[in-house]
Design an enzyme around this catalytic site. Sequence first.
Site, PDB file in Angstrom:
ATOM      1  N   ALA A  44      -9.348   5.710   3.792  1.00 39.74           N
ATOM      2  CA  ALA A  44      -9.079   6.925   4.733  1.00 39.74           C
ATOM      3  C   ALA A  44     -10.413   7.744   4.548  1.00 39.74           C
ATOM      4  O   ALA A  44     -11.217   8.045   3.499  1.00 39.74           O
ATOM      5  CB  ALA A  44      -8.080   7.767   4.146  1.00 39.74           C
ATOM      6  N   LYS A  97       0.886  -1.167   0.003  1.00 35.48           N
ATOM      7  CA  LYS A  97       0.015  -0.108  -0.062  1.00 35.48           C
ATOM      8  C   LYS A  97       1.018   1.152   0.023  1.00 35.48           C
ATOM      9  O   LYS A  97       1.688   1.636   0.995  1.00 35.48           O
ATOM     10  CB  LYS A  97      -0.937   0.106   1.164  1.00 35.48           C
ATOM     11  CG  LYS A  97      -1.708   1.196   1.425  1.00 35.48           C
ATOM     12  CD  LYS A  97      -2.324   1.721   2.614  1.00 35.48           C
ATOM     13  CE  LYS A  97      -2.939   3.008   2.821  1.00 35.48           C
ATOM     14  NZ  LYS A  97      -3.367   3.308   3.664  1.00 35.48           N
TER      15      LYS A  97
END
Length: 258
Positions: free
Chosen positions: A187, A100
Amino acid sequence: MIEDKLIIKGIEFKSRLWVGTGKYKDFEETAKAIEASGADVVTVAVRRVNITDRNSPNLFDYLDPKKYKILPNTAGCYTVEDALRYSRLAREAGVSDLIKLEVIGDEKTLFPDVIGLLKATEILAKEGFMVFPYTNDDPIIAKRLEDAGAAAVMPLGAPIGSGLGIRNPFNIKIILEQAKVPIIVDAGVGTASDATIAMELGCDAVLINTAIAGARDPIMMATAMKNAVIAGRLAYKAGRIVKKLYATASSPFDGMIG
């Protein structure tokens, strides 16, 4: 849902909820929350969480890497060079070829440096990594990252840790319409309804950390998020009704008793 599999670059993922490992009070709570979430992908900050030194408290003492797909991340990296270094470190340590990718551009907002992100994505993809870049909810950048070799693209719903939810569903929708790779919201999710919205838009998965770890009861919130992602995916697959300005009777008028 059995046949509704998420497959990325030939790898099958059982859950569409992916979870992080930061901000928990200890590794034991981390393990319990992840178990409750039903996730099989766990992302770990290479710079912040011990996954390589077996002589110190290690996350893998609590999480079986054979049970979970470990997704190392480059959280805390502000340069391309740092992001590349920690990606390679994770692979050299035998953790994973998945990464990631974060290249942060601003310490206050934690928004990505998309120019650096594009560069790092291209380099790591050429080195054989499966790159999952964390980026803004910008359709142009999302497409450029896909073209640079990203295995999936991870647009933010809102700033990291903000809990504001999906602030721009219209941009996410455009990203989804043009993408040929999976789109994973990363997020900004604050509660279960935010995760459901992301999935109802058609996102392939949601990555959540703070909303679970920062909840009053992380284990209960992990369970809520698991069910929210399932509900959102089912609703997306089922197809919602068209929104209308005026009411429509649920029961037909034909055959009514006079």
